[in-house]
Design a protein around this motif. Structure first.
Motif, PDB file in Angstrom:
ATOM      1  N   UNK A  94       4.609  -3.621  -6.201  1.00  0.00           N
ATOM      2  CA  UNK A  94       3.184  -3.504  -6.502  1.00  0.00           C
ATOM      3  C   UNK A  94       2.717  -4.375  -7.669  1.00  0.00           C
ATOM      4  N   UNK A  95       3.417  -4.417  -8.802  1.00  0.00           N
ATOM      5  CA  UNK A  95       2.921  -5.264  -9.890  1.00  0.00           C
ATOM      6  C   UNK A  95       2.754  -6.730  -9.502  1.00  0.00           C
ATOM      7  N   UNK A  96       3.670  -7.260  -8.683  1.00  0.00           N
ATOM      8  CA  UNK A  96       3.545  -8.645  -8.232  1.00  0.00           C
ATOM      9  C   UNK A  96       2.456  -8.780  -7.172  1.00  0.00           C
ATOM     10  N   UNK A  97       2.388  -7.839  -6.245  1.00  0.00           N
ATOM     11  CA  UNK A  97       1.361  -7.902  -5.214  1.00  0.00           C
ATOM     12  C   UNK A  97      -0.039  -7.839  -5.816  1.00  0.00           C
ATOM     13  N   UNK A  98      -0.185  -7.136  -6.923  1.00  0.00           N
ATOM     14  CA  UNK A  98      -1.484  -7.014  -7.575  1.00  0.00           C
ATOM     15  C   UNK A  98      -1.968  -8.347  -8.147  1.00  0.00           C
ATOM     16  N   UNK A  99      -1.051  -9.268  -8.394  1.00  0.00           N
ATOM     17  CA  UNK A  99      -1.443 -10.576  -8.928  1.00  0.00           C
ATOM     18  C   UNK A  99      -1.695 -11.589  -7.819  1.00  0.00           C
ATOM     19  N   UNK A 100      -1.431 -11.198  -6.562  1.00  0.00           N
ATOM     20  CA  UNK A 100      -1.644 -12.091  -5.428  1.00  0.00           C
ATOM     21  C   UNK A 100      -3.114 -12.081  -5.033  1.00  0.00           C
TER      22      UNK A 100
ATOM     23  N   UNK B  86      -2.499  -9.890  -1.191  1.00  0.00           N
ATOM     24  CA  UNK B  86      -1.314  -9.048  -1.086  1.00  0.00           C
ATOM     25  C   UNK B  86      -1.272  -8.296   0.233  1.00  0.00           C
ATOM     26  N   UNK B  87      -0.083  -8.226   0.795  1.00  0.00           N
ATOM     27  CA  UNK B  87       0.100  -7.555   2.086  1.00  0.00           C
ATOM     28  C   UNK B  87       1.350  -6.677   2.050  1.00  0.00           C
ATOM     29  N   UNK B  88       1.222  -5.458   2.563  1.00  0.00           N
ATOM     30  CA  UNK B  88       2.375  -4.616   2.861  1.00  0.00           C
ATOM     31  C   UNK B  88       2.366  -4.372   4.364  1.00  0.00           C
ATOM     32  N   UNK B  89       3.450  -4.753   5.014  1.00  0.00           N
ATOM     33  CA  UNK B  89       3.570  -4.582   6.467  1.00  0.00           C
ATOM     34  C   UNK B  89       4.799  -3.724   6.742  1.00  0.00           C
ATOM     35  N   UNK B  90       4.573  -2.561   7.281  1.00  0.00           N
ATOM     36  CA  UNK B  90       5.666  -1.662   7.634  1.00  0.00           C
ATOM     37  C   UNK B  90       5.937  -1.758   9.131  1.00  0.00           C
ATOM     38  N   UNK B  91       7.189  -1.961   9.486  1.00  0.00           N
ATOM     39  CA  UNK B  91       7.559  -2.005  10.904  1.00  0.00           C
ATOM     40  C   UNK B  91       7.954  -0.600  11.339  1.00  0.00           C
TER      41      UNK B  91
ATOM     42  N   UNK C 202       4.329   5.607   9.430  1.00  0.00           N
ATOM     43  CA  UNK C 202       2.905   5.429   9.695  1.00  0.00           C
ATOM     44  C   UNK C 202       2.049   6.245   8.721  1.00  0.00           C
ATOM     45  N   UNK C 203       2.489   7.436   8.403  1.00  0.00           N
ATOM     46  CA  UNK C 203       1.776   8.230   7.405  1.00  0.00           C
ATOM     47  C   UNK C 203       1.840   7.552   6.038  1.00  0.00           C
ATOM     48  N   UNK C 204       3.000   6.975   5.723  1.00  0.00           N
ATOM     49  CA  UNK C 204       3.141   6.242   4.465  1.00  0.00           C
ATOM     50  C   UNK C 204       2.167   5.072   4.412  1.00  0.00           C
ATOM     51  N   UNK C 205       2.021   4.363   5.527  1.00  0.00           N
ATOM     52  CA  UNK C 205       1.077   3.244   5.580  1.00  0.00           C
ATOM     53  C   UNK C 205      -0.326   3.708   5.235  1.00  0.00           C
ATOM     54  N   UNK C 206      -0.733   4.831   5.796  1.00  0.00           N
ATOM     55  CA  UNK C 206      -2.061   5.367   5.499  1.00  0.00           C
ATOM     56  C   UNK C 206      -2.196   5.712   4.008  1.00  0.00           C
ATOM     57  N   UNK C 207      -1.146   6.292   3.430  1.00  0.00           N
ATOM     58  CA  UNK C 207      -1.179   6.633   2.008  1.00  0.00           C
ATOM     59  C   UNK C 207      -1.244   5.382   1.137  1.00  0.00           C
ATOM     60  N   UNK C 208      -0.460   4.369   1.505  1.00  0.00           N
ATOM     61  CA  UNK C 208      -0.485   3.120   0.743  1.00  0.00           C
ATOM     62  C   UNK C 208      -1.868   2.476   0.816  1.00  0.00           C
ATOM     63  N   UNK C 209      -2.496   2.534   1.980  1.00  0.00           N
ATOM     64  CA  UNK C 209      -3.837   1.969   2.120  1.00  0.00           C
ATOM     65  C   UNK C 209      -4.783   2.590   1.107  1.00  0.00           C
ATOM     66  N   UNK C 210      -4.725   3.896   0.987  1.00  0.00           N
ATOM     67  CA  UNK C 210      -5.579   4.594   0.022  1.00  0.00           C
ATOM     68  C   UNK C 210      -5.264   4.169  -1.412  1.00  0.00           C
ATOM     69  N   UNK C 211      -4.004   3.883  -1.676  1.00  0.00           N
ATOM     70  CA  UNK C 211      -3.574   3.634  -3.051  1.00  0.00           C
ATOM     71  C   UNK C 211      -3.736   2.189  -3.502  1.00  0.00           C
ATOM     72  N   UNK C 212      -3.558   1.221  -2.589  1.00  0.00           N
ATOM     73  CA  UNK C 212      -3.458  -0.176  -3.034  1.00  0.00           C
ATOM     74  C   UNK C 212      -4.653  -1.040  -2.661  1.00  0.00           C
TER      75      UNK C 212
ATOM     76  N   UNK D 216      -7.639  -0.961  -3.540  1.00  0.00           N
ATOM     77  CA  UNK D 216      -8.493  -1.268  -4.699  1.00  0.00           C
ATOM     78  C   UNK D 216      -8.027  -2.526  -5.424  1.00  0.00           C
ATOM     79  N   UNK D 217      -6.765  -2.913  -5.190  1.00  0.00           N
ATOM     80  CA  UNK D 217      -6.232  -4.124  -5.813  1.00  0.00           C
ATOM     81  C   UNK D 217      -6.302  -5.331  -4.877  1.00  0.00           C
ATOM     82  N   UNK D 218      -6.983  -5.179  -3.762  1.00  0.00           N
ATOM     83  CA  UNK D 218      -7.079  -6.271  -2.794  1.00  0.00           C
ATOM     84  C   UNK D 218      -5.855  -6.416  -1.911  1.00  0.00           C
ATOM     85  N   UNK D 219      -5.025  -5.384  -1.879  1.00  0.00           N
ATOM     86  CA  UNK D 219      -3.806  -5.390  -1.065  1.00  0.00           C
ATOM     87  C   UNK D 219      -4.068  -4.585   0.203  1.00  0.00           C
ATOM     88  N   UNK D 220      -3.670  -5.122   1.340  1.00  0.00           N
ATOM     89  CA  UNK D 220      -3.773  -4.361   2.580  1.00  0.00           C
ATOM     90  C   UNK D 220      -2.417  -3.769   2.947  1.00  0.00           C
ATOM     91  N   UNK D 221      -2.457  -2.678   3.693  1.00  0.00           N
ATOM     92  CA  UNK D 221      -1.231  -2.044   4.191  1.00  0.00           C
ATOM     93  C   UNK D 221      -1.432  -1.699   5.657  1.00  0.00           C
TER      94      UNK D 221
END
Length: 252
Positions: free
Chosen positions: A125-131, A134-139, A162-172, A174-179
């Motif tokens: 997350x700290x590095x993704x926040x500077x991108x 930023x992208x998080x892709x869960x397979x 999949x539930x984790x992906x939804x939680x990450x979306x809510x959390x990240x 705001x920093x311009x990161x998609x999940x």
């Protein structure tokens, strides 16, 4: 078109199968990539066969170990100076019916498939926040939606992904990161599917059933999943967020 030019990615489980296809396709589209596999030799062999081995490094190890997670993210930072894309692909599928699944197998599936992606996302997350993108892709897997008799731990853990992906979306976000999750259908060339077909002859019939019932009348390929990952990771996917994208040729 270099859709991923100037971006750095981590792809776990990239020594073979879908992870390897994603890593190589990312390289073809201009990214720099950290390859990870639990086995050093497998990861090194994959690197040697990549389209642009000079643009990728290997960090082998078991992603359920905190030191390995830190090493993967740290090496990406030190080597490339950035991290833009985290692909949580590594996964296991211990087979067994509900009545025979052992506690150890069940727990290991959740350790690798759910816990490790969470802590990798946390470390990244700290590095993704500077991108700037930023992208998080869960397979995950399509069986997260309908289950499977022989793969209760795998199906349940991928539903948790999949539930984790939804939680990450809510959390990240705001920093311009998609999940997002990508949920593949059956990809016969993967070690996971090969393992089941080798040990269980009845799976040959199941694979034929999947192929025959697919509207496209063919089995999926690892590169089919990789191509979707490129779209999600690139600017083409900038407004795709919090989605569970099933890639199975239209099979219902």
């Amino acid at each position: 078109m270099n859709l991923l030019e100037g971006r750095a990615a981590i792809v776990t489980g990239s020594g073979s199968g879908i992870g390897r296809a994603i890593a190589d396709t990312f390289l073809r589209y201009g990214a720099k990539v950290v390859l990870n596999d639990v086995h050093q030799a497998v990861a090194e062999r994959a690197r040697s066969q990549m389209s642009h081995p000079e643009h990728c490094i290997v960090v082998a190890g078991d992603i359920t170990e905190p030191a390995v997670v830190d090493s993967i993210v740290g090496r990406c930072r030190d080597q490339f100076g950035q991290l833009d894309i985290l692909v949580n692909n590594a996964g296991i599928s211990p087979g067994g019916l509900v009545k025979t699944h052992s506690m150890d197998e069940w727990q290991r599936a959740f350790d690798v498939n759910v816990e490790a992606p969470f802590f990798l996302a946390q470390a990244a997350l700290p590095l993704l926040m500077t991108s700037r993108a930023g992208r998080i892709i869960n397979i995950a897997s399509e069986i997260a939606f309908h289950g499977m008799m022989y793969q209760a731990a795998y199906a349940a853990s991928k539903a948790a992904v999949n539930a984790l992906t939804k939680c990450l979306t809510r959390a990240v976000s705001r920093y311009g990161i998609t999940a997002n999750s990508i949920c593949p259908g059956v990809i016969p060339e993967t070690n996971l599917v090969k393992g089941f077909t080798e040990d269980r002859p009845e799976y040959a019939g199941i694979l034929k059933f999947y192929q025959d019932t697919c509207p496209l009348q063919r089995s999926g390929l690892a590169v089919d999943i990789a191509n979707v990952a490129v779209m999600v990771a690139s600017d083409l996917g900038s407004y795709l967020n919090g989605q569970l994208v099933t890639v199975n040729g239209g099979t219902f």
